[in-house]
Design a protein around this motif. Sequence first.
Motif, PDB file in Angstrom:
ATOM      1  N   LEU A 189       0.862  -1.178   0.000  1.00 26.83           N
ATOM      2  CA  LEU A 189       0.000   0.000   0.000  1.00 26.83           C
ATOM      3  C   LEU A 189       0.899   1.228   0.000  1.00 26.83           C
ATOM      4  N   TRP A 190       0.550   2.224  -0.786  1.00 27.32           N
ATOM      5  CA  TRP A 190       1.368   3.430  -0.801  1.00 27.32           C
ATOM      6  C   TRP A 190       1.272   4.130   0.547  1.00 27.32           C
ATOM      7  N   PRO A 191       2.373   4.740   0.999  1.00 26.66           N
ATOM      8  CA  PRO A 191       2.367   5.442   2.290  1.00 26.66           C
ATOM      9  C   PRO A 191       1.349   6.573   2.317  1.00 26.66           C
ATOM     10  N   GLU A 192       0.968   6.950   3.525  1.00 26.07           N
ATOM     11  CA  GLU A 192      -0.006   8.013   3.721  1.00 26.07           C
ATOM     12  C   GLU A 192       0.649   9.211   4.405  1.00 26.07           C
ATOM     13  N   GLU A 205       4.603  11.097  -4.458  1.00 25.18           N
ATOM     14  CA  GLU A 205       4.050  11.651  -5.682  1.00 25.18           C
ATOM     15  C   GLU A 205       3.945  10.535  -6.735  1.00 25.18           C
ATOM     16  N   PRO A 206       3.086  10.710  -7.755  1.00 23.85           N
ATOM     17  CA  PRO A 206       2.945   9.667  -8.791  1.00 23.85           C
ATOM     18  C   PRO A 206       4.264   9.267  -9.436  1.00 23.85           C
ATOM     19  N   GLN A 207       5.178  10.236  -9.650  1.00 27.18           N
ATOM     20  CA  GLN A 207       6.459   9.884 -10.269  1.00 27.18           C
ATOM     21  C   GLN A 207       7.294   9.014  -9.341  1.00 27.18           C
ATOM     22  N   GLY A 208       7.177   9.239  -8.038  1.00 27.87           N
ATOM     23  CA  GLY A 208       7.872   8.386  -7.083  1.00 27.87           C
ATOM     24  C   GLY A 208       7.314   6.975  -7.078  1.00 27.87           C
ATOM     25  N   GLN A 209       5.997   6.850  -7.216  1.00 27.69           N
ATOM     26  CA  GLN A 209       5.376   5.532  -7.296  1.00 27.69           C
ATOM     27  C   GLN A 209       5.838   4.789  -8.543  1.00 27.69           C
ATOM     28  N   GLN A 210       5.901   5.501  -9.670  1.00 27.94           N
ATOM     29  CA  GLN A 210       6.330   4.862 -10.908  1.00 27.94           C
ATOM     30  C   GLN A 210       7.788   4.408 -10.829  1.00 27.94           C
ATOM     31  N   LYS A 211       8.624   5.192 -10.149  1.00 30.01           N
ATOM     32  CA  LYS A 211      10.026   4.803  -9.983  1.00 30.01           C
ATOM     33  C   LYS A 211      10.137   3.487  -9.225  1.00 30.01           C
ATOM     34  N   ILE A 212       9.327   3.332  -8.184  1.00 31.23           N
ATOM     35  CA  ILE A 212       9.349   2.087  -7.416  1.00 31.23           C
ATOM     36  C   ILE A 212       8.839   0.932  -8.267  1.00 31.23           C
ATOM     37  N   LEU A 213       7.768   1.149  -9.010  1.00 31.44           N
ATOM     38  CA  LEU A 213       7.216   0.075  -9.842  1.00 31.44           C
ATOM     39  C   LEU A 213       8.230  -0.430 -10.857  1.00 31.44           C
ATOM     40  N   THR A 266       2.132  -3.420  -7.709  1.00 30.15           N
ATOM     41  CA  THR A 266       2.118  -3.471  -6.253  1.00 30.15           C
ATOM     42  C   THR A 266       1.435  -4.758  -5.794  1.00 30.15           C
ATOM     43  N   GLY A 267       1.741  -5.145  -4.558  1.00 34.61           N
ATOM     44  CA  GLY A 267       1.032  -6.258  -3.951  1.00 34.61           C
ATOM     45  C   GLY A 267      -0.226  -5.781  -3.268  1.00 34.61           C
ATOM     46  N   LYS A 268      -0.874  -6.674  -2.555  1.00 34.74           N
ATOM     47  CA  LYS A 268      -2.102  -6.363  -1.833  1.00 34.74           C
ATOM     48  C   LYS A 268      -1.945  -6.790  -0.376  1.00 34.74           C
ATOM     49  N   PRO A 269      -2.686  -6.169   0.530  1.00 34.32           N
ATOM     50  CA  PRO A 269      -2.631  -6.607   1.927  1.00 34.32           C
ATOM     51  C   PRO A 269      -2.847  -8.105   2.088  1.00 34.32           C
ATOM     52  N   HIS A 270      -3.665  -8.681   1.211  1.00 36.30           N
ATOM     53  CA  HIS A 270      -3.905 -10.128   1.237  1.00 36.30           C
ATOM     54  C   HIS A 270      -2.600 -10.917   1.113  1.00 36.30           C
ATOM     55  N   ASN A 271      -1.662 -10.408   0.304  1.00 36.81           N
ATOM     56  CA  ASN A 271      -0.392 -11.113   0.111  1.00 36.81           C
ATOM     57  C   ASN A 271       0.419 -11.186   1.399  1.00 36.81           C
ATOM     58  N   ILE A 325      10.629 -13.575   5.478  1.00 38.42           N
ATOM     59  CA  ILE A 325      10.167 -13.827   4.110  1.00 38.42           C
ATOM     60  C   ILE A 325       9.822 -12.504   3.429  1.00 38.42           C
ATOM     61  N   PRO A 326      10.548 -12.125   2.357  1.00 39.71           N
ATOM     62  CA  PRO A 326      10.162 -10.927   1.606  1.00 39.71           C
ATOM     63  C   PRO A 326       8.909 -11.197   0.770  1.00 39.71           C
ATOM     64  N   VAL A 327       7.980 -10.287   0.829  1.00 40.08           N
ATOM     65  CA  VAL A 327       6.782 -10.345  -0.027  1.00 40.08           C
ATOM     66  C   VAL A 327       6.768  -9.036  -0.790  1.00 40.08           C
ATOM     67  N   ASP A 328       7.514  -9.014  -1.903  1.00 37.09           N
ATOM     68  CA  ASP A 328       7.839  -7.722  -2.532  1.00 37.09           C
ATOM     69  C   ASP A 328       7.840  -7.756  -4.057  1.00 37.09           C
ATOM     70  N   GLY A 329       7.275  -8.796  -4.644  1.00 35.23           N
ATOM     71  CA  GLY A 329       7.246  -8.888  -6.095  1.00 35.23           C
ATOM     72  C   GLY A 329       8.609  -9.019  -6.732  1.00 35.23           C
ATOM     73  N   GLY A 330       9.612  -9.382  -5.933  1.00 32.87           N
ATOM     74  CA  GLY A 330      10.977  -9.543  -6.457  1.00 32.87           C
ATOM     75  C   GLY A 330      11.830  -8.311  -6.323  1.00 32.87           C
ATOM     76  N   ARG A 331      11.320  -7.257  -5.711  1.00 34.98           N
ATOM     77  CA  ARG A 331      12.065  -5.999  -5.649  1.00 34.98           C
ATOM     78  C   ARG A 331      13.402  -6.142  -4.936  1.00 34.98           C
ATOM     79  N   SER A 332      13.465  -6.999  -3.915  1.00 35.28           N
ATOM     80  CA  SER A 332      14.704  -7.154  -3.156  1.00 35.28           C
ATOM     81  C   SER A 332      15.791  -7.865  -3.950  1.00 35.28           C
ATOM     82  N   LEU A 333      15.465  -8.351  -5.151  1.00 35.47           N
ATOM     83  CA  LEU A 333      16.503  -8.925  -6.001  1.00 35.47           C
ATOM     84  C   LEU A 333      17.470  -7.886  -6.528  1.00 35.47           C
ATOM     85  N   GLY A 334      17.043  -6.620  -6.479  1.00 31.98           N
ATOM     86  CA  GLY A 334      17.890  -5.553  -6.982  1.00 31.98           C
ATOM     87  C   GLY A 334      17.549  -5.203  -8.411  1.00 31.98           C
ATOM     88  N   HIS A 335      18.254  -4.237  -8.968  1.00 32.18           N
ATOM     89  CA  HIS A 335      17.953  -3.746 -10.318  1.00 32.18           C
ATOM     90  C   HIS A 335      18.500  -4.707 -11.368  1.00 32.18           C
TER      91      HIS A 335
END
Length: 252
Positions: free
Chosen positions: A192-195, A201-209, A217-222, A242-252
């Motif tokens: 979930l995006w921070p509050e 900002e949207p550009q920051g979200q896209q950078k993470i994606l 993004t994942g869901k709270p269910h995950n 256990i990382p639940v991160d869509g593979g993000r911790s694998l690095g670039h």
Amino acid sequence: MNQQINEPIKVALITGAARRIGAEIARQLHQRGLNIVIHCRQSTGDADTLRHSLNQQRPDSCQVVQADLSDNQQVIELAQQAKDCFGRLDVLINNASSFYPTPIGEGSEAQWDDLFASNAKAPFFLSQALAPELTKRGGSIVNICDIHADKPLGQHTIYCMAKAANVMLTQSLAKELAPDVRVNGVSPGAILWPEQEAELEPQGQQKILRQIPLARTGKPHNIATTVTFLALDNDYITGQIIPVDGGRSLGH
């Protein structure tokens, strides 16, 4: 409901469970037949709404306890109140977390105290206070860690330090409380995006994606299904994160 006839109903305490990921963890554990103690600090309205919903599904199966995790006396009282709700406690989920940036040159002692309180200090003292009860029940602890405990997030030094302490807490408790209590962690990525002050900002979200191999993004269910797995479904896992991160911790 998974409990057998006449088998005592297990009880879970989830900190920060009124909203977002904590609320989904509460729902999933409730669906598995556990009674739920919802902890909240300020979100009493959301907590009461969730309590009412769960109690409609199964009467007298959920209670709410309010406490400020930055006040250690309230943390100790929370442990006792949680046990008193249903007369036992089997599962502790340390989910509550403060999160916001603290750029170097702007970080304050108050921010240090706040970020360490929810992410490291309260989980330690709550686990310590509940260790005898969890040992008696053969229970488990699941800490909500963060992938940035291992790979730091820019301008979030204090938060990342606190989450690194949370990871070490998980591994240390797993050794110290074995063989009676299992202790594991789940490290969410972009769920979930921070509050509020941490909002992106949207550009920051896209950078993470762009850093996520699964490109979403994942869901709270995950997170909740992984917590449930660690808490209930496999009694031969302890000391693991256990990382639940869509593979993000694998690095670039």
